[in-house]
Design a protein around this motif. Structure first.
Motif, PDB file in Angstrom:
ATOM      1  N   ALA A   1       0.872  -1.140  -0.004  1.00 55.54           N
ATOM      2  CA  ALA A   1      -0.106   0.080  -0.036  1.00 55.54           C
ATOM      3  C   ALA A   1       0.745   1.325   0.059  1.00 55.54           C
ATOM      4  CB  ALA A   1      -0.984  -0.060   1.097  1.00 55.54           C
ATOM      5  N   GLY A   2       2.021   1.302   0.389  1.00 56.85           N
ATOM      6  CA  GLY A   2       2.834   2.280   0.316  1.00 56.85           C
ATOM      7  C   GLY A   2       3.035   2.679   1.728  1.00 56.85           C
ATOM      8  N   PHE A   3       4.069   3.676   2.038  1.00 63.08           N
ATOM      9  CA  PHE A   3       4.467   4.287   3.351  1.00 63.08           C
ATOM     10  C   PHE A   3       2.862   4.819   3.932  1.00 63.08           C
ATOM     11  CE2 PHE A   3       5.903   7.018   6.639  1.00 63.08           C
ATOM     12  CZ  PHE A   3       6.401   6.282   7.546  1.00 63.08           C
ATOM     13  N   VAL A   4       2.542   5.907   3.204  1.00 63.46           N
ATOM     14  CA  VAL A   4       1.560   6.820   3.702  1.00 63.46           C
ATOM     15  C   VAL A   4       0.527   6.014   4.226  1.00 63.46           C
ATOM     16  CG1 VAL A   4       0.174   8.669   3.478  1.00 63.46           C
ATOM     17  CG2 VAL A   4       2.466   8.863   2.729  1.00 63.46           C
ATOM     18  N   TRP A   5      -0.067   5.269   3.151  1.00 68.63           N
ATOM     19  CA  TRP A   5      -1.363   4.700   3.347  1.00 68.63           C
ATOM     20  C   TRP A   5      -1.258   3.356   4.494  1.00 68.63           C
ATOM     21  CZ3 TRP A   5      -5.490   6.992   3.017  1.00 68.63           C
ATOM     22  CH2 TRP A   5      -5.767   8.140   2.024  1.00 68.63           C
ATOM     23  N   GLY A   6      -0.027   2.632   4.536  1.00 69.80           N
ATOM     24  CA  GLY A   6       0.110   1.774   5.388  1.00 69.80           C
ATOM     25  C   GLY A   6       0.271   2.280   6.641  1.00 69.80           C
ATOM     26  N   LEU A   7       0.894   3.402   7.043  1.00 63.52           N
ATOM     27  CA  LEU A   7       0.916   4.067   8.307  1.00 63.52           C
ATOM     28  C   LEU A   7      -0.573   4.572   8.620  1.00 63.52           C
ATOM     29  CD1 LEU A   7       2.897   4.927  10.684  1.00 63.52           C
ATOM     30  CD2 LEU A   7       3.032   7.128   9.560  1.00 63.52           C
TER      31      LEU A   7
ATOM     32  N   MET B   1       6.199  -0.626  14.316  1.00 66.32           N
ATOM     33  CA  MET B   1       6.755  -1.533  13.606  1.00 66.32           C
ATOM     34  C   MET B   1       6.502  -1.156  12.252  1.00 66.32           C
ATOM     35  SD  MET B   1       8.100  -3.653  15.563  1.00 66.32           S
ATOM     36  CE  MET B   1       8.577  -5.192  14.529  1.00 66.32           C
ATOM     37  N   ILE B   2       5.517  -0.328  12.195  1.00 67.73           N
ATOM     38  CA  ILE B   2       5.201   0.001  10.530  1.00 67.73           C
ATOM     39  C   ILE B   2       6.261   0.727  10.026  1.00 67.73           C
ATOM     40  CG2 ILE B   2       3.726   1.361   9.251  1.00 67.73           C
ATOM     41  CD1 ILE B   2       2.349  -0.863   9.082  1.00 67.73           C
ATOM     42  N   VAL B   3       6.711   1.977  10.851  1.00 63.02           N
ATOM     43  CA  VAL B   3       7.924   2.524  10.433  1.00 63.02           C
ATOM     44  C   VAL B   3       9.003   1.755  10.317  1.00 63.02           C
ATOM     45  CG1 VAL B   3       9.193   4.532  11.243  1.00 63.02           C
ATOM     46  CG2 VAL B   3       6.765   4.635  11.584  1.00 63.02           C
ATOM     47  N   LEU B   4       9.389   1.059  11.430  1.00 66.30           N
ATOM     48  CA  LEU B   4      10.828   0.381  11.314  1.00 66.30           C
ATOM     49  C   LEU B   4      10.687  -0.754  10.107  1.00 66.30           C
ATOM     50  CD1 LEU B   4      11.344  -0.544  15.043  1.00 66.30           C
ATOM     51  CD2 LEU B   4      12.194   1.386  13.620  1.00 66.30           C
ATOM     52  N   GLY B   5       9.579  -1.418   9.813  1.00 62.29           N
ATOM     53  CA  GLY B   5       9.485  -2.482   8.723  1.00 62.29           C
ATOM     54  C   GLY B   5       9.673  -1.571   7.505  1.00 62.29           C
ATOM     55  N   SER B   6       9.174  -0.654   7.232  1.00 60.09           N
ATOM     56  CA  SER B   6       9.421   0.241   6.168  1.00 60.09           C
ATOM     57  C   SER B   6      10.644   0.786   5.983  1.00 60.09           C
ATOM     58  CB  SER B   6       8.418   1.347   6.232  1.00 60.09           C
ATOM     59  OG  SER B   6       6.994   1.189   6.504  1.00 60.09           O
ATOM     60  N   LEU B   7      11.174   0.996   6.757  1.00 61.32           N
ATOM     61  CA  LEU B   7      12.771   1.619   6.590  1.00 61.32           C
ATOM     62  C   LEU B   7      13.777   0.304   6.124  1.00 61.32           C
ATOM     63  CD1 LEU B   7      13.069   3.985   9.567  1.00 61.32           C
ATOM     64  CD2 LEU B   7      13.121   4.797   7.262  1.00 61.32           C
ATOM     65  N   VAL B   8      13.478  -0.715   6.915  1.00 68.06           N
ATOM     66  CA  VAL B   8      14.192  -2.031   6.656  1.00 68.06           C
ATOM     67  C   VAL B   8      13.829  -2.694   5.292  1.00 68.06           C
ATOM     68  CG1 VAL B   8      14.999  -4.163   7.483  1.00 68.06           C
ATOM     69  CG2 VAL B   8      14.834  -2.352   9.114  1.00 68.06           C
ATOM     70  N   VAL B   9      12.464  -3.023   5.198  1.00 61.60           N
ATOM     71  CA  VAL B   9      12.116  -3.557   3.958  1.00 61.60           C
ATOM     72  C   VAL B   9      12.437  -2.847   2.608  1.00 61.60           C
ATOM     73  CG1 VAL B   9      10.164  -4.841   2.771  1.00 61.60           C
ATOM     74  CG2 VAL B   9      10.788  -5.267   5.483  1.00 61.60           C
ATOM     75  N   ILE B  10      11.782  -1.721   2.696  1.00 62.02           N
ATOM     76  CA  ILE B  10      11.787  -0.907   1.220  1.00 62.02           C
ATOM     77  C   ILE B  10      13.070  -0.371   1.123  1.00 62.02           C
ATOM     78  CG2 ILE B  10      10.606   0.979   0.349  1.00 62.02           C
ATOM     79  CD1 ILE B  10       8.974  -1.184   0.942  1.00 62.02           C
ATOM     80  N   GLY B  11      13.760   0.132   1.982  1.00 58.03           N
ATOM     81  CA  GLY B  11      14.967   0.940   1.872  1.00 58.03           C
ATOM     82  C   GLY B  11      16.119  -0.116   1.621  1.00 58.03           C
ATOM     83  N   GLY B  12      16.285  -1.240   2.433  1.00 63.14           N
ATOM     84  CA  GLY B  12      17.042  -2.300   2.296  1.00 63.14           C
ATOM     85  C   GLY B  12      17.144  -3.300   0.907  1.00 63.14           C
ATOM     86  N   MET B  13      15.701  -3.203   0.316  1.00 64.23           N
ATOM     87  CA  MET B  13      15.693  -4.227  -0.806  1.00 64.23           C
ATOM     88  C   MET B  13      16.547  -4.220  -1.867  1.00 64.23           C
ATOM     89  SD  MET B  13      13.779  -6.840  -1.727  1.00 64.23           S
ATOM     90  CE  MET B  13      12.388  -6.627  -0.562  1.00 64.23           C
ATOM     91  N   PRO B  14      17.123  -3.084  -2.082  1.00 61.84           N
ATOM     92  CA  PRO B  14      18.038  -3.039  -3.375  1.00 61.84           C
ATOM     93  C   PRO B  14      19.477  -3.771  -2.883  1.00 61.84           C
ATOM     94  CG  PRO B  14      17.273  -0.902  -3.149  1.00 61.84           C
ATOM     95  CD  PRO B  14      16.921  -1.560  -1.943  1.00 61.84           C
ATOM     96  N   GLU B  15      19.740  -3.899  -1.542  1.00 61.27           N
ATOM     97  CA  GLU B  15      21.038  -4.582  -1.145  1.00 61.27           C
ATOM     98  C   GLU B  15      20.497  -6.017  -1.111  1.00 61.27           C
ATOM     99  OE1 GLU B  15      24.220  -4.678   2.398  1.00 61.27           O
ATOM    100  OE2 GLU B  15      23.457  -2.971   1.833  1.00 61.27           O
TER     101      GLU B  15
ATOM    102  N   GLY C   1       8.105   8.058   0.559  1.00 61.40           N
ATOM    103  CA  GLY C   1       7.555   8.558  -0.606  1.00 61.40           C
ATOM    104  C   GLY C   1       6.741   7.398  -1.374  1.00 61.40           C
ATOM    105  N   PHE C   2       7.446   5.993  -0.928  1.00 60.35           N
ATOM    106  CA  PHE C   2       7.027   5.014  -1.520  1.00 60.35           C
ATOM    107  C   PHE C   2       5.397   4.591  -1.800  1.00 60.35           C
ATOM    108  CE2 PHE C   2       6.413   0.139  -1.519  1.00 60.35           C
ATOM    109  CZ  PHE C   2       7.011  -0.098  -2.587  1.00 60.35           C
ATOM    110  N   ASP C   3       5.067   4.401  -3.157  1.00 58.68           N
ATOM    111  CA  ASP C   3       3.714   4.246  -3.364  1.00 58.68           C
ATOM    112  C   ASP C   3       3.133   2.993  -3.365  1.00 58.68           C
ATOM    113  OD1 ASP C   3       1.437   5.933  -3.862  1.00 58.68           O
ATOM    114  OD2 ASP C   3       1.384   5.375  -5.952  1.00 58.68           O
ATOM    115  N   GLY C   4       3.904   1.961  -3.031  1.00 59.42           N
ATOM    116  CA  GLY C   4       3.263   0.816  -3.112  1.00 59.42           C
ATOM    117  C   GLY C   4       3.029   0.091  -4.362  1.00 59.42           C
ATOM    118  N   VAL C   5       2.763  -1.133  -4.434  1.00 62.02           N
ATOM    119  CA  VAL C   5       2.790  -1.929  -5.476  1.00 62.02           C
ATOM    120  C   VAL C   5       1.254  -2.136  -5.995  1.00 62.02           C
ATOM    121  CG1 VAL C   5       4.912  -3.234  -5.462  1.00 62.02           C
ATOM    122  CG2 VAL C   5       2.978  -4.109  -4.523  1.00 62.02           C
ATOM    123  N   VAL C   6       0.508  -1.854  -5.184  1.00 61.63           N
ATOM    124  CA  VAL C   6      -1.180  -1.840  -5.545  1.00 61.63           C
ATOM    125  C   VAL C   6      -1.482  -0.693  -6.249  1.00 61.63           C
ATOM    126  CG1 VAL C   6      -3.293  -2.080  -4.457  1.00 61.63           C
ATOM    127  CG2 VAL C   6      -1.524  -3.435  -3.582  1.00 61.63           C
TER     128      VAL C   6
END
Length: 486
Positions: free
Chosen positions: A64-70, A267-281, A208-213
């Protein structure tokens, strides 16, 4: 006439010791064992910082993206707090676990077996999923193959560990809970520094991640709630189990707020920072391990790790420290899961057969059930499991709340008169859960579990007026009811 429980009343030393021997599984918690809300809050916070919650949070934002997820997290957190506070005050007044309290409010003595099944499916399901996540993380850490020998070895050790903690180490796990929570957050902070300071990922890109949906705000919000919404019922029922140890109603409020705040916001905030930000690595790591993976295949595999192997993020970014952390974090959560599951099974056996099995025996039984859930593939069907579980837990919570606050107007007076079966409550629970599950299965309403809650809260008082107390059933002898409650 004495009502269910007075937290300030005295009890004999002998009675207190006898109750403590079984952790007050079927009796009211005495004043001497009551605790402050901040002490009790460590238990739901321990559950809320487990791998499975990290997975749910990360998956919610991925979709859903960060904003709507939060936004969804805050909304579900408010619902979880409201339900937890309402159920928690009931458990505080009775001094009994949630499933035993349901004998008085909602289902009757034997009818509470239905609620025990719901609670057991919930808590043992989480016990199973979190063990499965640890197993997957262990395979990644040691680069082991997924064989029957590996399954038997790893799951065998994990099961023995959860049994030992729930039987002999629950107090140790609770006391160490604060330290383990701090360690988990510190390692998560280290991962965030690694991702954004060392590797140079963009924080603004995550926010600013908008999600895949695809679609507008409502579609994204609905998607996020469909993933995280069912946890409102689970955290509320867990809260009720520990609220029986509260000293005052204010302690219940503190307890009820802690779990949803951490679970649905932090956990929404922490999960976003790790999962979304860390996905390229993570994608680079997977391609380095398997030279045959294309970038697209590696990206798909990385997305699959969010729900299928959440511990991989800790292993990839923090190595041994991350691996040890996921085990430490899970140990505290799994001890609570095994403990709470055993309470539900104790009430199930007692309510149906009048037998009072030892809680230790039920800890073993609960872990065996969790292993069967793992064998049945619960991790692969976790999203479906969450939705259907939400329909059942919210229907159960709705019936209990409606009985206590609407039908009985918040009074425990006369509640020692227990029906064997409260047919209005049992029927409402089954119908409300079935309606919600059917709506989701038929893809008519995505958030069918919320419909289950509404049907239960509205439908129970109406059905109770048609099937008043004593309809089609008898009553537990008053002396027996009081002996079990007080």
């Amino acid at each position: 006439m004495t009502t269910l429980n007075n937290p300030d009343s005295s009890r004999s030393v002998e009675t207190s010791l006898a109750a403590a021997a079984e952790d007050h599984a079927l009796v009211s918690v005495p004043a001497v064992d009551r605790r402050s809300g901040f002490q009790l809050a460590l238990s739901p916070v321990s559950v809320a910082t487990a791998l499975v919650i990290f997975a749910i949070a990360g998956f919610t934002v991925t979709l859903a993206g960060f904003v709507w997820g939060l936004v969804a997290g805050v909304a579900v957190g408010v619902l979880g707090f409201a339900l937890g506070n309402l159920l928690g005050n009931m458990a505080y007044r009775t001094g009994l676990s949630g499933t035993v309290t349901s004998r008085f409010f909602g289902f009757g003595q034997r009818g509470s077996a239905v609620g025990s099944v719901v609670f057991a499916v919930m808590i043992l399901g989480f016990l199973a999923v979190e063990s499965a996540l640890l197993y997957e993380g262990t395979l990644l850490m040691f680069e082991w193959e997924d064989t029957w020998a590996t399954k038997i070895g790893v799951y065998g050790v994990l099961t023995l560990l959860w049994i030992a903690l729930a039987i002999f180490g629950i107090k140790l796990a609770l006391r160490a809970g604060a330290a383990m929570i701090v360690v988990t957050l510190l390692v998560t902070a280290y991962m965030i520094v690694q991702i954004y300071v060392v590797d140079g990922a963009s924080v603004s890109a995550v926010f600013g991640f908008d999600g895949v949906v695809p679609g507008g705000g409502w579609t994204k919000f609905e998607t996020a709630v469909s993933v995280i919404g069912a946890t409102a019922g689970t955290i509320a029922l867990v809260t009720a189990d520990f609220a029986r140890y509260a000293r005052t109603d204010k302690d219940v409020t503190v307890l009820a707020a802690a779990g949803p705040l951490v679970q649905n916001v932090v956990m929404i905030v922490l999960g976003s920072l790790v999962v979304i930000g860390g996905m390229p690595e993570v994608v680079e790591y997977l391609m380095a391990r398997d030279a045959g993976l294309t970038p697209e295949a590696a990206a798909a595999a990385g997305s699959g790790l969010v729900m299928g192997n959440t511990g991989a993020f800790f292993v990839i970014f923090a190595g041994w420290a991350g691996f040890v952390t996921i085990y430490a974090a899970q140990a505290k959560a799994q001890a609570i899961n095994a403990y709470s599951g055993s309470l539900a099974l104790v009430n199930l056996v007692d309510s149906l057969f009048g037998k009072k099995p030892g809680r230790a025996v039920m800890v073993v039984v609960g872990n065996v059930i969790a292993l069967l859930m793992i064998a049945a593939g619960i991790l692969d069907e976790f999203n479906t499991y969450l939705s259907y579980l939400g329909a059942m837990t919210l229907a159960m919570a709705g019936v209990m709340i409606a009985d206590y606050y609407v039908v009985r107007r918040g009074s425990v007076d006369g509640s020692h008169r227990i029906e064997k079966w409260n047919w209005a409550g049992v029927t409402t629970l089954v119908v409300a859960a079935a309606v919600g599950i059917w709506l989701m299965e038929a893809e008519i309403v995505t958030l069918g579990f919320l419909v289950s809650l509404v049907v239960a809260v509205v439908g129970y008082p109406l059905l109770r007026s048609v099937l008043p107390e004593g309809t089609g059933t008898g009553f537990v002898a008053e002396a027996e009811a009081l002996d079990e409650a007080l």
